[in-house]
Design a protein around this motif. Structure first.
Motif, PDB file in Angstrom:
ATOM      1  N   ALA A 181       7.205  -5.978   3.063  1.00  0.00           N
ATOM      2  CA  ALA A 181       5.935  -5.954   2.333  1.00  0.00           C
ATOM      3  C   ALA A 181       5.484  -4.542   1.978  1.00  0.00           C
ATOM      4  O   ALA A 181       4.460  -4.375   1.331  1.00  0.00           O
ATOM      5  N   ASP A 182       6.252  -3.540   2.413  1.00  0.00           N
ATOM      6  CA  ASP A 182       5.877  -2.145   2.199  1.00  0.00           C
ATOM      7  C   ASP A 182       4.472  -1.895   2.754  1.00  0.00           C
ATOM      8  O   ASP A 182       3.621  -1.292   2.100  1.00  0.00           O
ATOM      9  N   ARG A 183       4.222  -2.381   3.960  1.00  0.00           N
ATOM     10  CA  ARG A 183       2.915  -2.291   4.584  1.00  0.00           C
ATOM     11  C   ARG A 183       2.996  -1.314   5.756  1.00  0.00           C
ATOM     12  O   ARG A 183       3.834  -1.478   6.644  1.00  0.00           O
ATOM     13  N   PRO A 184       2.120  -0.272   5.805  1.00  0.00           N
ATOM     14  CA  PRO A 184       2.193   0.709   6.900  1.00  0.00           C
ATOM     15  C   PRO A 184       1.801   0.094   8.225  1.00  0.00           C
ATOM     16  O   PRO A 184       0.901  -0.741   8.299  1.00  0.00           O
ATOM     17  N   LEU A 185       2.488   0.519   9.283  1.00  0.00           N
ATOM     18  CA  LEU A 185       2.173   0.061  10.631  1.00  0.00           C
ATOM     19  C   LEU A 185       1.547   1.175  11.469  1.00  0.00           C
ATOM     20  O   LEU A 185       1.559   1.121  12.689  1.00  0.00           O
ATOM     21  N   HIS A 186       1.030   2.185  10.804  1.00  0.00           N
ATOM     22  CA  HIS A 186       0.363   3.278  11.510  1.00  0.00           C
ATOM     23  C   HIS A 186      -1.069   3.372  10.996  1.00  0.00           C
ATOM     24  O   HIS A 186      -1.378   2.935   9.889  1.00  0.00           O
TER      25      HIS A 186
END
Length: 319
Positions: A71-76
């Motif tokens: 999903a190109d979603r940041p996890l930070h």
């Protein structure tokens, strides 16, 4: 085969459930194919079907992380694109705002005539509250920027590279201290001999004439010690713990000495106060406020000098 199929399906379902419906089928097909190929490779190496699948799924890792990649979603919370800007702004605000809040609350409480315990308690609570608010709101803004992909407009260039300033700063401090010493001595003599305010007659000194000669001599000694300390720091090319301790002692002595004289009414010339304030209708309450503000400044400036000295020492001790 039931256990193998169940583990694979559970893994794929956990991966695609947070993805948009438009891509779920494609991701499912891709994962099924890649997992099957990886399991076949391990089976060829002699592993059992159950062990092969567990190893493949373990190597793929947390399905949430895998889904974030699809999903190109940041996890930070704040990534490298914004981290340095956030950290620099946060440090700057934490140096400035809490100090201003503490000083402002203390000054306001002093002007209001609050008792010492209430002044300290209110100032500490307000300062801690400002630290919490700064940390929360600045971080929240950058989290929003991170998720929205907004450009902060801050660009780095080689022009921002700092110049080596340790030696130059020491030399500048030494020169400034000597100049300040000369100006201070000159101002004291000017005040005593010529005065700074037109009176239409004989000059009226701002400093109490009772300070001459020993009080003024002590004042000059403190000035000279500050200048000598700046010269020593320049000679060593760096601030040391010893220099910071001496600077702290000098600042503390100046603050204690000046505040004691102020509270005893022996710092400012009573004749000057009468000429400038009392004779012009200034009330006793206003005079009390002016005394509080003067005392606040006599404490605030030495505190800043102490903090500045320890900051320079900490910087000089960095490898």
């Amino acid at each position: 085969m039931t256990t193998t199929a169940t583990l694979t399906e559970r893994y794929i379902s956990a991966t695609i459930r947070s993805l948009t419906p438009e891509v779920q089928d494609d991701v499912r097909a891709e994962l099924e194919a890649s997992i099957a190929d990886a399991i076949d490779a391990k089976l060829e190496q002699g592993e059992t079907p159950s062990a092969a699948e567990r190893a493949v799924l373990s190597e793929l890792g947390d399905p949430g992380i895998l889904a974030a990649g699809y999903a190109d979603r940041p996890l930070h919370l704040i990534g490298p694109k914004y981290y340095l800007v956030w950290w620099r702004l946060l440090k700057l605000l934490l140096w400035i705002v809490p100090v201003c809040v503490f000083g402002g609350v203390v000054l306001g409480q002093l002007l209001d005539g609050a008792p010492t315990g209430e002044i300290i308690g209110t100032a500490v609570v307000a300062t801690l509250g400002s630290v919490v608010h700064i940390g929360f709101w600045v971080t929240l803004v950058f989290v929003i920027l991170e998720r929205a992909g907004t450009d902060t407009g801050v660009k780095w260039s080689v022009d921002q590279l700092p110049e080596p300033t340790q030696n130059g700063a020491g030399r500048a401090d030494a020169i400034a201290s000597i100049i300040f010493l000369l100006l201070g001595v000159g101002a004291v003599f000017w005040d005593a001999l010529l005065g700074f305010f037109p009176t239409g007659g004989d000059p009226i000194a701002i400093l109490d004439p009772g300070l001459w000669p020993w009080g003024i001599t002590f004042f000059f000694v403190l000035f000279a010690a500050e200048a000598l300390l700046a010269v020593v720091v320049y000679a060593k090319r760096r601030w040391t713990v010893g220099a910071a301790v001496v600077n702290t002692l000098l600042a503390a002595v100046f603050a204690a000495w000046s505040i004691t004289l102020l509270l005893q009414g022996a710092l400012i010339n009573p004749e000057f106060l009468s000429f400038v304030f009392t004779d012009n209708g200034v009330t006793d309450e206003t005079m009390r406020i002016l005394t509080v503000i003067t005392g606040f400044c006599l404490i605030a400036f030495p505190i800043w000098d102490i903090v500045d000295g320890w900051i320079k020492t900490a910087r000089a001790r960095r490898p």
